[in-house]
Write an enzyme that holds these catalytic residues in place. Structure first.
Site, mmCIF file in Angstrom:
data_model
loop_
_atom_site.group_PDB
_atom_site.id
_atom_site.type_symbol
_atom_site.label_atom_id
_atom_site.label_comp_id
_atom_site.label_asym_id
_atom_site.label_seq_id
_atom_site.Cartn_x
_atom_site.Cartn_y
_atom_site.Cartn_z
ATOM 1 N N ARG A 61 97.749 52.874 19.413
ATOM 2 C CA ARG A 61 97.135 51.545 19.516
ATOM 3 C C ARG A 61 98.160 50.554 20.068
ATOM 4 O O ARG A 61 99.077 50.148 19.358
ATOM 5 C CB ARG A 61 96.647 51.069 18.147
ATOM 6 C CG ARG A 61 95.476 51.869 17.605
ATOM 7 C CD ARG A 61 94.981 51.236 16.312
ATOM 8 N NE ARG A 61 93.806 51.918 15.788
ATOM 9 C CZ ARG A 61 93.104 51.489 14.759
ATOM 10 N NH1 ARG A 61 93.463 50.371 14.128
ATOM 11 N NH2 ARG A 61 92.056 52.154 14.325
ATOM 12 N N ASP A 63 99.640 46.960 21.420
ATOM 13 C CA ASP A 63 99.461 45.563 21.045
ATOM 14 C C ASP A 63 98.956 44.733 22.219
ATOM 15 O O ASP A 63 98.942 45.192 23.368
ATOM 16 C CB ASP A 63 100.781 44.970 20.549
ATOM 17 C CG ASP A 63 101.214 45.536 19.203
ATOM 18 O OD1 ASP A 63 100.349 46.050 18.468
ATOM 19 O OD2 ASP A 63 102.420 45.469 18.900
ATOM 20 N N ARG A 211 109.312 47.611 20.824
ATOM 21 C CA ARG A 211 109.746 46.273 21.254
ATOM 22 C C ARG A 211 110.902 45.761 20.411
ATOM 23 O O ARG A 211 111.773 45.028 20.902
ATOM 24 C CB ARG A 211 108.566 45.319 21.215
ATOM 25 C CG ARG A 211 107.498 45.636 22.287
ATOM 26 C CD ARG A 211 106.190 44.939 21.991
ATOM 27 N NE ARG A 211 106.378 43.504 21.874
ATOM 28 C CZ ARG A 211 105.520 42.690 21.254
ATOM 29 N NH1 ARG A 211 104.432 43.203 20.680
ATOM 30 N NH2 ARG A 211 105.745 41.396 21.203
#
Length: 284
Positions: A61, A63, A211
């Protein structure tokens, strides 16, 4: 339809979708009421074409703002409405879908194939430009501007220190009942002119992990942190406020790896087990 894979009980056939998208104008992958998401757009188009409500299961999934060139999902379709030629579904989706998401391939897979639980690793890339003028206009949607000199040797040293099976809680946003133990299998960097690219691969990633890893390495590359600092973060058991999350638009999911068909069931079972690290906590 050729019996390329066994039908599931109840008269369903399972399809794998290979998907690419520009995440700029999406609120992430996961369906959310009132928001434009990749899953929502795909499920709506597929349901219209097949005249049957469908639900997608995805490998990872992403972002809001994150891109994909190698996303994978699966869906189950009743045999009565399943297309005899999956390639025709690709062509029909090309007419239905908006230009920022494409389904590149549709294939019949065994009932044991699960886009999420069968995956053995995911591969991400993060793209940075150090050019003083910022990102090239044609790549501005997938390239983050860091207009400073970056010490790649220090970034590589810090990245190597994070490889292996660890609790990455310091790099992950908390999610109830989710472990933060992951096996980081690749984390390295390349430079071509002003473009610096991170290559990050693991068996799986927790929320915002990639990230956060990149954000920590940028701090090292700029000289604000040391490689030893990043390695010490592995001892923490909660999200570290000292780690800044890099912007979403530099990140792309580029590939997902799966085992041979005969190993799918075993992989599904193994993935569902709670992971631990020797001498460490299993996470939540």
């Amino acid at each position: 339809m050729e019996p390329a894979a066994p039908f599931r009980d109840g008269g369903f056939v399972r399809f794998r979708l290979d998907i690419t998208y520009d995440g700029t104008d999406f609120s992430g992958w996961a369906r959310q009421p009132g928001l434009r998401t990749v899953c929502g757009v795909l499920e709506e188009s597929l349901s219209t074409i097949l005249r049957e409500p469908v639900t997608l299961t995805v490998a990872g999934r992403t972002d809001a703002g994150v891109h994909a060139s190698g996303q994978v999902a699966h869906l189950d379709v009743p045999v009565a409405v399943a297309p005899e030629e999956p390639a025709r579904l690709v062509r029909r989706l090309a007419r239905f879908l908006p230009p920022d998401v494409r389904v590149k391939a549709v294939t019949v897979v065994p009932a044991d194939f699960d886009a999420r639980f069968s995956a053995i690793r995911r591969h991400y890339e993060y793209r940075i430009t150090t050019a003083r003028y910022g990102a090239e206009p044609l790549r501005a949607r997938d390239t983050v501007s860091v207009p400073k000199e970056l010490d790649l040797d220090a970034m590589r040293a810090a990245s190597r220190g994070l490889l292996g099976l660890h609790d990455f809680a310091a790099f992950c946003r908390r999610k109830e009942n989710a472990t933060t133990v992951r096996e980081l299998q690749r984390f390295d960097w390349s430079r071509e002119g002003d473009i610096v690219t991170a290559f990050v691969s693991a068996d799986a990633f927790c929320w915002s992990m990639v990230r956060s890893l990149v954000g920590a390495m940028i701090a090292v590359g700029e000289g604000r942190r040391t490689p030893e600092w990043t390695i010490a973060l592995l001892q923490e058991r909660s999200r570290s406020s000292s780690v800044l999350v890099a912007p979403a638009h530099g990140l792309s999911l580029v590939a997902v790896d799966y085992p041979p068909n005969e190993e799918l069931a075993a992989r599904n079972a193994a993935t569902r087990e709670v992971r631990t690290v020797p001498g460490g906590c299993c996470g939540d």
